[in-house]
Motif scaffolding. Structure first.
Motif, PDB file in Angstrom:
ATOM      1  N   ARG A 301       6.220  -2.324  14.799  1.00  0.00           N
ATOM      2  CA  ARG A 301       5.489  -3.242  13.928  1.00  0.00           C
ATOM      3  C   ARG A 301       3.976  -3.050  14.053  1.00  0.00           C
ATOM      4  NH1 ARG A 301       8.565  -8.481  12.627  1.00  0.00           N
ATOM      5  NH2 ARG A 301      10.756  -7.882  12.867  1.00  0.00           N
ATOM      6  N   ILE A 302       3.509  -2.794  15.257  1.00  0.00           N
ATOM      7  CA  ILE A 302       2.070  -2.549  15.458  1.00  0.00           C
ATOM      8  C   ILE A 302       1.648  -1.270  14.751  1.00  0.00           C
ATOM      9  CG2 ILE A 302       0.318  -1.998  17.200  1.00  0.00           C
ATOM     10  CD1 ILE A 302       1.918  -3.835  19.124  1.00  0.00           C
ATOM     11  N   GLU A 303       2.483  -0.215  14.825  1.00  0.00           N
ATOM     12  CA  GLU A 303       2.164   1.056  14.164  1.00  0.00           C
ATOM     13  C   GLU A 303       2.129   0.881  12.647  1.00  0.00           C
ATOM     14  OE1 GLU A 303       5.164   3.596  15.725  1.00  0.00           O
ATOM     15  OE2 GLU A 303       4.018   4.121  17.537  1.00  0.00           O
ATOM     16  N   ASN A 304       3.048   0.073  12.110  1.00  0.00           N
ATOM     17  CA  ASN A 304       3.031  -0.196  10.672  1.00  0.00           C
ATOM     18  C   ASN A 304       1.766  -0.931  10.261  1.00  0.00           C
ATOM     19  OD1 ASN A 304       5.510   1.009  10.317  1.00  0.00           O
ATOM     20  ND2 ASN A 304       6.672  -0.905  10.306  1.00  0.00           N
ATOM     21  N   LEU A 305       1.339  -1.838  11.106  1.00  0.00           N
ATOM     22  CA  LEU A 305       0.098  -2.568  10.824  1.00  0.00           C
ATOM     23  C   LEU A 305      -1.110  -1.643  10.902  1.00  0.00           C
ATOM     24  CD1 LEU A 305      -1.201  -5.361  10.304  1.00  0.00           C
ATOM     25  CD2 LEU A 305      -1.334  -5.677  12.782  1.00  0.00           C
ATOM     26  N   LEU A 306      -1.120  -0.769  11.891  1.00  0.00           N
ATOM     27  CA  LEU A 306      -2.215   0.190  12.022  1.00  0.00           C
ATOM     28  C   LEU A 306      -2.270   1.127  10.819  1.00  0.00           C
ATOM     29  CD1 LEU A 306      -4.480   1.412  13.757  1.00  0.00           C
ATOM     30  CD2 LEU A 306      -2.734   2.827  14.894  1.00  0.00           C
ATOM     31  N   GLU A 307      -1.100   1.575  10.374  1.00  0.00           N
ATOM     32  CA  GLU A 307      -1.040   2.467   9.205  1.00  0.00           C
ATOM     33  C   GLU A 307      -1.611   1.764   7.980  1.00  0.00           C
ATOM     34  OE1 GLU A 307       2.336   4.823   6.518  1.00  0.00           O
ATOM     35  OE2 GLU A 307       2.893   3.833   8.398  1.00  0.00           O
ATOM     36  N   LEU A 308      -1.333   0.476   7.860  1.00  0.00           N
ATOM     37  CA  LEU A 308      -1.855  -0.276   6.718  1.00  0.00           C
ATOM     38  C   LEU A 308      -3.383  -0.249   6.694  1.00  0.00           C
ATOM     39  CD1 LEU A 308      -1.404  -2.269   4.333  1.00  0.00           C
ATOM     40  CD2 LEU A 308      -1.431  -4.104   6.025  1.00  0.00           C
ATOM     41  N   TYR A 309      -4.013  -0.426   7.851  1.00  0.00           N
ATOM     42  CA  TYR A 309      -5.465  -0.508   7.919  1.00  0.00           C
ATOM     43  C   TYR A 309      -6.125   0.857   7.938  1.00  0.00           C
ATOM     44  CZ  TYR A 309      -5.575  -5.536   8.481  1.00  0.00           C
ATOM     45  OH  TYR A 309      -5.463  -6.898   8.248  1.00  0.00           O
ATOM     46  N   GLN A 310      -5.333   1.902   8.157  1.00  0.00           N
ATOM     47  CA  GLN A 310      -5.909   3.254   8.145  1.00  0.00           C
ATOM     48  C   GLN A 310      -5.942   3.849   6.745  1.00  0.00           C
ATOM     49  OE1 GLN A 310      -3.479   5.251  11.083  1.00  0.00           O
ATOM     50  NE2 GLN A 310      -5.056   5.033  12.677  1.00  0.00           N
ATOM     51  N   LYS A 311      -5.263   3.187   5.780  1.00  0.00           N
ATOM     52  CA  LYS A 311      -5.267   3.690   4.424  1.00  0.00           C
ATOM     53  C   LYS A 311      -6.674   3.580   3.825  1.00  0.00           C
ATOM     54  CE  LYS A 311      -0.450   2.492   3.406  1.00  0.00           C
ATOM     55  NZ  LYS A 311       0.452   1.673   2.563  1.00  0.00           N
ATOM     56  N   SER A 312      -7.071   4.612   3.126  1.00  0.00           N
ATOM     57  CA  SER A 312      -8.418   4.597   2.547  1.00  0.00           C
ATOM     58  C   SER A 312      -8.433   3.775   1.273  1.00  0.00           C
ATOM     59  CB  SER A 312      -8.865   6.036   2.250  1.00  0.00           C
ATOM     60  OG  SER A 312      -7.938   6.668   1.397  1.00  0.00           O
TER      61      SER A 312
END
Length: 312
Positions: A301-312
């Motif tokens: 879940r943390i990785e999914n959240l990180l991926e969300l915020y890494q999107k440009s």
């Protein structure tokens, strides 16, 4: 609030002997029709209330009826006043002040100072840390609808964001933790439903009335924490998180970790959205050490959240 209103009517009639229905309605901020319904309720409860027609007529209690003020102990009255004080943030100040004054007439002579001292010993503040400017007016509309037996209409968004328009018969307001809920009969579903006040939009009071159905109150949503199946997890937490866990779940066994600034606790964890969101909400002040599958799911879940915020 009907019980408080009935008590208020009794005290007014005992004090003023005879009062018109319109005067009672104005004093208690309800309709004349509501007053007559209340009078019927008092009669059914065995209170000898009589009405007389004409210009000089009105509502009165038979002369031989009285309430002994000593029937209420100082502890009884203190409890009533504390309960009213806790509602003061969600009920109009005028209504609270009127009820306070009526209950104070029950205080035996010479006991007022003692009761005020005891009342000030306990304070119940139900005000949330953040404000919702629509809550107070919505509560007033709902309470008026219940009192007048009027239909309510509103747009409603459920917990998945699906929006519908509802027309309901309001029966009960419930405060659960910091949220208010309405238990009502929904015309669309032809059944009783529970609605969260904060999810309502465009709430309005209909001119249409309804005949009350038989209503049996039901507990809200989830079972109590202790009735759930849970998984014992081992958490490493800060002292701040320790306080929050104790506030929500009672005393737990904490012991020092190798990191002197943190503590280890065995925590009964519910493997659902509530449980995972609870642990993730503690941020970097809480780490799940065991069991491995819970730790893995938290990481996903943390990785999914990180991926969300890494999107440009």
């Amino acid at each position: 609030m009907k019980t408080e209103r009935l008590l208020a009517i009794i005290m007014i009639l005992l004090d003023k002997k005879q009062v018109s229905a319109s005067q009672l309605a104005e004093t208690l901020e309800v309709s004349v029709r509501t007053i007559y319904r209340d009078i019927n309720s008092l009669s059914e409860a065995g209170i000898p209330v009589t009405t007389s027609p004409g210009v000089k007529g009105g509502i009165q209690i038979m002369d031989n009826y009285k309430i002994d003020k000593h029937f209420f102990t100082s502890a009884d009255i203190t409890s009533l006043l504390i309960a009213l004080e806790s509602l003061s943030t969600n009920v109009s100040p005028l209504q609270i002040n009127q009820t306070f004054e009526k209950i104070k007439t029950l205080v035996p002579s010479g006991f007022m100072e003692e009761i005020e001292f005891k009342t000030n010993q306990i304070a119940i503040d139900l005000t949330p840390w953040t404000s919702n400017h629509t809550l107070q007016p919505f509560l007033e509309i709902v309470k008026f609808g219940m009192d007048q037996q009027r239909l309510l209409s509103f747009d409603y968004a459920d917990n998945k964001g699906r929006k519908t328009t509802r027309i309901v018969e309001p029966y009960r307001l419930v405060l659960k933790e910091i949220s208010w809920y309405l238990q009502a009969y929904c015309e669309e579903k032809s059944d009783f439903r529970t609605f969260k006040i904060s999810r309502m939009l465009n709430l309005s009071l209909s001119s249409s009335t309804f005949v009350p159905r038989e209503f049996k109150a039901k507990p809200l949503g989830k079972e109590p924490f202790y009735g759930k199946n849970f998984t014992i997890t081992t958490l490493k937490v800060t002292h701040k998180i320790k306080e929050q866990l104790i506030d929500k779940f009672g005393q737990l066994s904490f012991y020092p970790s190798n990191d002197s600034e943190k503590l280890i606790v065995e925590f009964p964890f519910m493997e659902d959205e509530f449980g995972y969101n609870l642990l993730l909400g503690f941020g970097n002040q809480c780490e799940c050490l065991e069991p491995p599958h819970v730790r893995t799911e938290l990481r996903r879940r943390i990785e999914n959240l990180l991926e969300l915020y890494q999107k440009s």
